[in-house]
Scaffold this active site. Sequence first.
Site, mmCIF file in Angstrom:
data_model
loop_
_atom_site.group_PDB
_atom_site.id
_atom_site.type_symbol
_atom_site.label_atom_id
_atom_site.label_comp_id
_atom_site.label_asym_id
_atom_site.label_seq_id
_atom_site.Cartn_x
_atom_site.Cartn_y
_atom_site.Cartn_z
ATOM 1 N N ARG A 64 -4.159 -4.281 -2.021
ATOM 2 C CA ARG A 64 -2.761 -4.556 -1.669
ATOM 3 C C ARG A 64 -2.250 -5.819 -2.367
ATOM 4 O O ARG A 64 -1.089 -5.904 -2.769
ATOM 5 C CB ARG A 64 -2.646 -4.711 -0.154
ATOM 6 C CG ARG A 64 -1.219 -4.842 0.372
ATOM 7 C CD ARG A 64 -1.184 -4.623 1.864
ATOM 8 N NE ARG A 64 0.165 -4.703 2.382
ATOM 9 C CZ ARG A 64 0.631 -5.702 3.130
ATOM 10 N NH1 ARG A 64 -0.168 -6.717 3.448
ATOM 11 N NH2 ARG A 64 1.867 -5.699 3.566
ATOM 12 N N HIS A 68 1.166 -6.020 -4.516
ATOM 13 C CA HIS A 68 2.259 -6.940 -4.197
ATOM 14 C C HIS A 68 2.491 -7.954 -5.319
ATOM 15 O O HIS A 68 3.580 -8.512 -5.429
ATOM 16 C CB HIS A 68 1.975 -7.655 -2.877
ATOM 17 C CG HIS A 68 2.301 -6.819 -1.677
ATOM 18 N ND1 HIS A 68 3.095 -7.258 -0.644
ATOM 19 C CD2 HIS A 68 1.957 -5.552 -1.353
ATOM 20 C CE1 HIS A 68 3.223 -6.303 0.265
ATOM 21 N NE2 HIS A 68 2.522 -5.264 -0.148
ATOM 22 N N ASN A 96 5.065 -10.310 2.878
ATOM 23 C CA ASN A 96 3.793 -10.969 2.573
ATOM 24 C C ASN A 96 3.326 -11.920 3.666
ATOM 25 O O ASN A 96 2.125 -12.062 3.907
ATOM 26 C CB ASN A 96 3.915 -11.758 1.265
ATOM 27 C CG ASN A 96 4.127 -10.860 0.054
ATOM 28 O OD1 ASN A 96 3.712 -9.705 0.054
ATOM 29 N ND2 ASN A 96 4.763 -11.386 -0.979
ATOM 30 N N HIS A 195 -3.793 3.470 1.837
ATOM 31 C CA HIS A 195 -3.834 3.319 3.294
ATOM 32 C C HIS A 195 -4.913 4.192 3.933
ATOM 33 O O HIS A 195 -4.983 4.285 5.154
ATOM 34 C CB HIS A 195 -2.465 3.644 3.895
ATOM 35 C CG HIS A 195 -1.458 2.564 3.685
ATOM 36 N ND1 HIS A 195 -0.181 2.614 4.182
ATOM 37 C CD2 HIS A 195 -1.548 1.381 3.029
ATOM 38 C CE1 HIS A 195 0.480 1.517 3.825
ATOM 39 N NE2 HIS A 195 -0.338 0.754 3.122
#
Length: 323
Positions: A64, A68, A96, A195
């Site tokens: 992740r 990001h 975040n 996920h």
Amino acid sequence: MASTNCICICLILAMFLFLSNTECEAHLSSAFYDNTCPKALSTIRTAIRTAVSRERRMAASLIRLHFHDCFVQGCDASILLDDAPSISSEKKAVNNDNSVRGYNVIEDVKSQVESICPATVSCADIVAVAARDASVAVGGPTWTVKLGRRDSTTASRSLAESNLPRFTDNLESLISLFGNKGLNERDMVALSGAHTIGQASCRTFRDRIHSNASDIDAGFASTRKRRCSDLDGDSDGNLAPLDLVTPNSFDYNYFKNLIQKKGLLQSDQILFSGGSTDSIVTEYSKSSSTFPADFAAAMLKMGDIDPTTGSEGQIRKFCNVVN
């Protein structure tokens, strides 16, 4: 006249060489550190294996973190920078703050790499390689990471606020956000499949499990309510696995969950809600090989988003501050 022609030819050749060198400098290559730091990849791999063995959830966090990073200013390690007089840290952005993790792992890896190859390997490349190694550590696919990124000297909280997808986004918004980064619907669904591992905090799925909506399995919602009350914010930080069945293994069960209306986040379930991505979810739910292959391809494609290369940026000594 001959002398003048000679000078012109030399200038043209010099310009050609300059442009050729610039193009080479900006090119990402899996062999980028073969001569300058041949032990870089093995050092990163060992450190990531250790981090994931200590905390299985870290694998999801590192994947992740790369995602990001790349969605804001490209894959340039801008997400790692702390607040400073000239820097508005992306760490404090809504998507975040108290959510993205793994900064300490990257700093530890950077320290180890600096000890063998000072000022050579960028934080941006470490983040990219760490994501791949984290996937492998939990049984996920591998891919050949292209290297040669440099670290940005800026960050943008405002871009993080606008460019990163949110757990409340509808399908059209998600498709648009990914499309703006050169990623198509199949890339988006494949990347969402990350996920299959990891956890989410109560505040991100509270509204969904208490909605009594038709797009969530009642038994699944009831199970999740036990640690996520709708009465107050005391349970905000309580965690639940994004994949209730196999939360620590990288597999394709996430997509089976969506078909059964057991997606934990709204942005998960929206991928199977009668829209254009339903067929991709269905395809992934039926094959143990299609999703991992597409995930690897999408991660590689994502790693190509606007990298800082050549003479741009810098190689940070510490990932959280500019040199």
